[in-house]
Structures are given as C-alpha cells and as structure tokens.
Design a protein around this motif. Structure first.
Motif, PDB file in Angstrom:
ATOM      1  N   SER A  47      70.963  63.099  33.949  1.00 29.68           N
ATOM      2  CA  SER A  47      69.601  63.162  33.413  1.00 29.68           C
ATOM      3  C   SER A  47      69.388  62.208  32.256  1.00 29.68           C
ATOM      4  O   SER A  47      68.666  62.505  31.315  1.00 29.68           O
ATOM      5  N   LYS A  70      67.943  56.940  46.140  1.00 31.54           N
ATOM      6  CA  LYS A  70      67.858  58.389  46.235  1.00 31.54           C
ATOM      7  C   LYS A  70      69.253  58.969  46.124  1.00 31.54           C
ATOM      8  O   LYS A  70      70.140  58.640  46.912  1.00 31.54           O
ATOM      9  N   ASN A  73      71.902  64.530  45.951  1.00 33.15           N
ATOM     10  CA  ASN A  73      71.576  65.910  45.582  1.00 33.15           C
ATOM     11  C   ASN A  73      70.256  66.009  44.818  1.00 33.15           C
ATOM     12  O   ASN A  73      70.062  66.897  43.991  1.00 33.15           O
ATOM     13  N   SER A  74      69.324  65.090  45.076  1.00 33.31           N
ATOM     14  CA  SER A  74      68.049  65.106  44.364  1.00 33.31           C
ATOM     15  C   SER A  74      66.937  64.676  45.307  1.00 33.31           C
ATOM     16  O   SER A  74      67.145  63.858  46.212  1.00 33.31           O
ATOM     17  N   SER A  75      65.741  65.226  45.083  1.00 34.56           N
ATOM     18  CA  SER A  75      64.580  64.832  45.877  1.00 34.56           C
ATOM     19  C   SER A  75      63.851  63.642  45.284  1.00 34.56           C
ATOM     20  O   SER A  75      62.943  63.087  45.907  1.00 34.56           O
ATOM     21  N   PRO A  99      70.908  63.633  38.571  1.00 36.39           N
ATOM     22  CA  PRO A  99      71.231  64.984  38.106  1.00 36.39           C
ATOM     23  C   PRO A  99      72.730  65.175  37.989  1.00 36.39           C
ATOM     24  O   PRO A  99      73.525  64.352  38.458  1.00 36.39           O
ATOM     25  N   THR A 102      76.164  64.573  40.737  1.00 38.50           N
ATOM     26  CA  THR A 102      75.892  63.541  41.747  1.00 38.50           C
ATOM     27  C   THR A 102      77.184  62.803  42.059  1.00 38.50           C
ATOM     28  O   THR A 102      77.876  62.331  41.161  1.00 38.50           O
ATOM     29  N   THR A 456      69.191  70.021  37.393  1.00 30.51           N
ATOM     30  CA  THR A 456      69.174  69.093  38.516  1.00 30.51           C
ATOM     31  C   THR A 456      67.769  68.910  39.059  1.00 30.51           C
ATOM     32  O   THR A 456      67.588  68.352  40.128  1.00 30.51           O
ATOM     33  N   ARG A 457      66.766  69.371  38.326  1.00 29.16           N
ATOM     34  CA  ARG A 457      65.399  69.354  38.834  1.00 29.16           C
ATOM     35  C   ARG A 457      64.669  68.057  38.502  1.00 29.16           C
ATOM     36  O   ARG A 457      63.602  68.050  37.936  1.00 29.16           O
ATOM     37  N   SER A 459      62.567  65.296  39.967  1.00 28.99           N
ATOM     38  CA  SER A 459      61.784  65.180  41.192  1.00 28.99           C
ATOM     39  C   SER A 459      60.680  64.163  41.002  1.00 28.99           C
ATOM     40  O   SER A 459      60.394  63.725  39.888  1.00 28.99           O
TER      41      SER A 459
END
Length: 621
Positions: A47, A70, A73-75, A99, A102, A456-457, A459
């Motif tokens: 982050s 990308k 483990n992330s959108s 996040p 990763t 991990t959010r 987005s």
C-alpha cells in the motif's frame, strides 16, 4: 431416428464457434515486447507507491493502446496510454500500489480490447522492520555487504541496485527506500523532477549518500542543492583509518585513498576527520563521503559503519504514518450540508399517518364518498413520497460537493516536500464519477475506515495519460462521502530557521519563520507536548520553551471550519511523532485547498484546509 450422440455432436459443432468468439482475446502480436522491473529489484512495501520501470518495443505494425498492471490478489488496475509505432522503443514508469501478500502480477499491452503482449512480474514484500537500501552504481557488487546490516531501529536490510533512470519523478514512489547511494554515475542525466523528488523524499525521512573520490564532480553534476559540499577541484591522499571508530573495526581499512577536496556548505557537519559530511534535512539526511565508496570493499566493518550512520533516522517517511491512520472520513464535517433531523422525520411520519387515516376518512365521510378511499389513499402515498424525495433533493442540493484536507510535510530548510491530499466527494445522487489530477500527482482510492492504506482493499480503475492520472467511473451512492488520496512533490512554502536545543523531554531556543502566514501555529515535541504560537507571520521570530509540563497537542482546541474537523486530524499526529524520537515540528494551518481535481472532466473548487507539518532542525540529539 437420430441418436443422442449424433445430436450432441451437431450441437457442439454449432456452439463451438460461438464459444470461441465469446472468449476474451489474448492474442500475442509478435512485434510487441515488454520488459519491466517491479519496484526495487522486485521489492516493495504494501500500500505504498511502487514504480514499475518498463521498456516497450514494437518491431511490427503501428500500435496504440494501454499498458496495464494488475496484482494477482487485487481488483485494482493501473494503466497508462502509449503509442508504439513500428520500430519504436519507449521507456516509462508506471506507479502502482500493491496490497500486502502480493506475490506476482501481470503487465499487459492492450489495444482495442486485445492483449498483444503480457508478462508476469514477481513481487517480494519487505518486512516493516527491514531497511531498503538502493544503490545507483556501475558496480553491481557495490555495498552488497549492507544486506547484513542491523541497527537499533531496524532488524535487517535489503540491497537493490538501480539505474539513475529508475529514480522516480514522484517523491511518493521513493517511500519504500530508506537510503539511496549514488556512486560513479553522471547525475547530469537526471531530470529536474527526479532531483526535486529526491529532495522532497529526503525532507520526510530519506537518506541520500553521494560518493566522492576521483569521480566526484561527475556524481555531483546534477544534484544541485542536494550537495552538502562544494567541490573546488583537486584531491589528496589520506588514510581511512578514522572510519574505524564508527564500526570498532580497523582491519581492512586502506592506509591511503583518494580524497576529494570539499568545502562544507551551510548546515553541513564534517565527521571522521572530514572524511564524511552530513546535513539534516528535517526528517532525513544528506551524506557526502570524500572518498570513493568502493574503497570500503572488503572492510569487515562496512555494514556496521553504515548501520550506525543510518540508524538514527526513521525507516519510513512520516507520510506513511499519516496515510495508515484509520478513520479519515471523520475528518470531514457534513454539518454544512443540510440534513433532516430525526425529529423532522417523526413529524413527517406522524403527518402521513394523520393524512392517510383520520383526515382522509373525515373528508370522505363529509362528502359521503367513502368508496373513493381506494383512490385517495394511493394518491396521498404517492404525494408524500414525491414530497419527501423533492424536499430531500432540495436540502442536499443538486450539485456534487468537494471537501479537501491537504497535509504538506517537509524539512524546515528544504526547498521541496510532499503534499498529500484527502479529497472527499459528497454525491447528492447515485452516480459515477471520473476523478482526475494533474500529471505531477498520484491518485488512489481510500480503502475505508477499517483499514485505510493498511489493508488489501486497493480498488478502482486508474488511467494515466498526457492530462494526468484519473480514477475512472467510480460509482458513489446517494448521500455517500467517497475519499480519494493524492500525493505530489510540492515547493515548501513554510521554511524556518533557528537555534533549538532538544532533549528527550524538552525543547528550547528560537525559530525565525520565513514562509506564508499560518493559523493556529504551534511547535510540537515528539513527546506530544506543544507550545502554541497563534497566527504566525513571515519574518517573525518566536522563543520556544517546551517541557514535560507543557500542554499536550491533544488538549489544544482548534478553530474549526464548517467543512473540516481539525481536532480529528490532530488525533493522527501524536502517534507518528512518537515514532520519531527527539524530533520537533512546526505545525500550522491555512483555510485553503491547494490541489483542485477535475470531476467528470470539469474543474472543481474544493472547500477545505491545508495542514503544514515542518520538521525543525534541532541540536543535542
């Protein structure tokens, strides 16, 4: 009669072309090639802005598209537009956030919805107590011994070798790096944006080490005010034995080495018989070695020497502590947005019941038309719903409202610092927004109160083009406050000088302020004790006397604005200051928002404040 097997075969033959047509295109165009390095030899902090150094080439037909990253483990998707004509090769840096946990991600070149090239990059997460040392040198083995370095404030160290071209142009993308060594390379090749990024990074905790020796003028060529000595020319031979006191290890130090003739600039301090010069930058430090860094190769005390010289400065820049603070949505006050109070809702509900029941019945009975109740009851319900909807819209207003808290962080004598902006978007309707900032600014969406910047959010869809960085088509619900965070290198408008004496619990002396006018100014010791200065004007000199009996920063009341809760912002400060032993800060406010985003392509005028956090130079540490 047709058998079941035959029917299945016919259906498969008919459906197979449709299924293939519906599958996402992943065709590889032979002419497109991607080469890239994630972070610092794959290393990153979660982050935190991390650069991807990319080389894209095309030996085929002309191509236009985007390079997209990308994490597995992330959108979140980070992309940048690029044109690749036939025969071209382009170098670019894509700044992303990863996040925690990763392990890998994909970097793709996409044109017209078709993936023309794709590679997988591995990621190596740094531990929170690990020091990351970056080395810019033609010698790939230089300072590798530092991987065994330890200190009182870090458990271990990692070393990454980078090229000068890989130094980010955004100070925030240097946040993972604790120290950067520059050796035997011509720094005249670095850009002005890179030089400013290095200065801003150093002002909030970074440590820049510049090598001297026979190639000193080449190494210093592009560093400007980041050099803490002047180099008039000429060299001498001298022993490096005085360095032994920094590592309690003398064996292996050269008896003679080429030493640069150096004249220290204001604020620089010679150490180890003028073999090393240091200067505080507020949060970090600048270091110049009069000898060539390679001269210490083979010395058993090399790691211990640098561990002792670097360990007195924090591992992570102060901005990361603020970014990881939970609850940034509480910084914004919605009191200025008219909301219906609870008692108002009860009144409307009671009026609705009265109108639908007794009033409706009495009127219809008087008219002797009770049979019309099946018409009047739905009509009254529709009328009340419509009235509440129209009234609610009128109270909220019909336009999107933008609120902003800017936090500038820098050193008292440094020209540049880092400005972090928390922009809150209040939507009167459920709508999608594209939020953009200028090319000098990085942008990411707040992850929310339950793990902002620490979870991990991460987005959102992020696109960088010639006009800057944008968060695309983000849906904001009716009445919701959505927060985005932007960071950029910015000129320091709040410089100060003075003579301060500091101990673990006290601060005394004076400061002379030479910046813009600040409201509710104060000087804060790292213990959290503070002295209020009130309104601070340019060229004012203030006497400072702080002790353990001085009021706590948390007990000092702030003059509030209608849009921002200053007291809530200050709640974040004592924690990160106490992570910085024996340090002092000048803090002050301006009732202005300094970074104006675009909303759906149109300029905005945010309402908000700017908080200045300036780390002061102190003595007696």
């Amino acid at each position: 009669m047709i058998s079941t097997r035959t029917m299945v075969g016919v259906l498969a033959a008919l459906l197979l072309p449709l299924l293939l047509a519906a599958a996402p295109a992943q065709a590889q165009q032979p002419g497109i090639r991607l080469d890239a390095t994630l972070g610092y030899e794959g290393m990153y902090r979660p982050s935190t802005w991390t650069p991807i150094s990319i080389t894209a080439s095309n030996s085929g037909t002309n191509a236009q598209g985007t390079i997209e990253w990308k994490a597995a483990n992330s959108s979140a998707v980070f992309s940048q537009q690029i044109d690749l004509p036939n025969g071209s090769q382009k170098h670019l840096a894509l700044n992303v956030q990863l996040p925690s946990s990763t392990r890998s991600g994909t970097l793709s070149f996409i044109s017209g919805g078709t993936t023309l090239a794709q590679i997988t990059l591995r990621a190596d997460e740094l531990d929170s107590d690990q020091l990351l040392v970056a080395v810019a040198s033609s010698d790939s083995g230089l300072l590798n011994s530092l991987s065994g370095m330890t200190g009182s404030r870090f458990a271990s160290a990692r070393v990454a070798h980078i090229a000068l071209a890989d130094i980010p142009e955004h100070a925030a993308a240097l946040a993972s790096v604790s120290a950067l060594f520059v050796h035997d390379l011509d720094t005249s090749a670095i850009t002005e944006a890179q030089r400013r990024a290095l200065g801003a990074w150093a002002s909030v905790g970074g440590q820049l080490v510049v090598s001297g020796g026979s190639g000193d003028t080449t190494v210093a060529a592009g560093l400007g005010d980041l050099m803490l000595v002047d180099l008039p020319g000429g060299y001498q031979q001298a022993t490096l034995k005085p360095l032994a006191s920094g590592a309690a290890q003398q064996a292996g130090l050269p008896d003679a080495a080429t030493i640069s003739n150096a004249t220290p600039r204001q604020g620089s301090s010679p150490r180890y018989s003028s073999l090393v010069y240091t200067r505080s930058t507020g949060g970090g430090q600048l270091i110049f070695t009069a000898f060539d860094l390679a001269a210490l190769r083979g010395w058993a005390g090399e790691a211990g020497f640098w561990g002792g010289l670097l360990e007195n400065h924090r591992i992570q820049p102060i901005m990361q502590s603020i970014q990881q603070y939970n609850g940034t949505s509480s910084w914004f006050s919605l009191d200025s947005i008219t909301m219906l109070p609870v008692w108002g809702l009860f009144c409307i509900f009671a009026l609705y019941i009265l109108a639908l029941g007794p009033v409706n019945y009495l009127i219809l009975r008087r008219l002797r038309r009770l049979e019309l109740a099946w018409v009047t009851i739905p009509a009254l319900a529709v009328l009340f719903v419509a009235g509440i909807y129209v009234g609610g819209r009128a109270m909220r207003g019909g336009t999107t409202q933008i609120f902003q808290v800017n936090i500038f962080q820098g050193g008292a004598t440094m020209a540049d610092g880092i400005e972090t902006s928390y922009t809150g978007i209040f939507s009167p309707n459920r709508d999608s927004y594209t939020i953009g900032f200028d090319p000098q600014t990085l942008l990411v969406q707040s992850a929310g109160d339950d793990g902002f910047y620490g979870s991990t959010r991460i987005s959102g869809q992020y696109l960088t083009d010639d006009t800057g960085m944008k968060l695309w088509n983000e849906v904001v619900d009716i009445g919701e406050m959505r927060t985005v965070v932007s960071e950029r290198t910015a000129a320091n408008p709040a410089q100060a000088s003075g003579k301060l004496r500091m101990t673990d619990t006290s601060l005394s002396g004076s400061i002379t302020y030479s910046g813009i006018e600040l409201e509710d100014a104060m000087v804060v010791h790292s213990t959290g004790n503070a002295q209020q200065l009130g309104r601070l004007r340019p060229n004012e000199t203030k006497t400072i006397q702080i002790s353990s009996t001085s009021p706590s920063i948390q007990s000092i009341s702030m003059s509030e604005t209608s849009h921002v809760r200053r007291d809530q912002i200050l709640q974040a400060l004592p924690y990160q200051m106490m992570n910085q032993p024996t340090s002092a800060f000048l803090i002050g406010w301006q009732t202005t928002a300094t970074i104006a985003p675009t909303i759906n392509g149109s300029p905005s005028q945010p309402q908000g404040v700017t908080l200045y956090i300036i780390q002061l130079d102190t003595a007696g540490q």
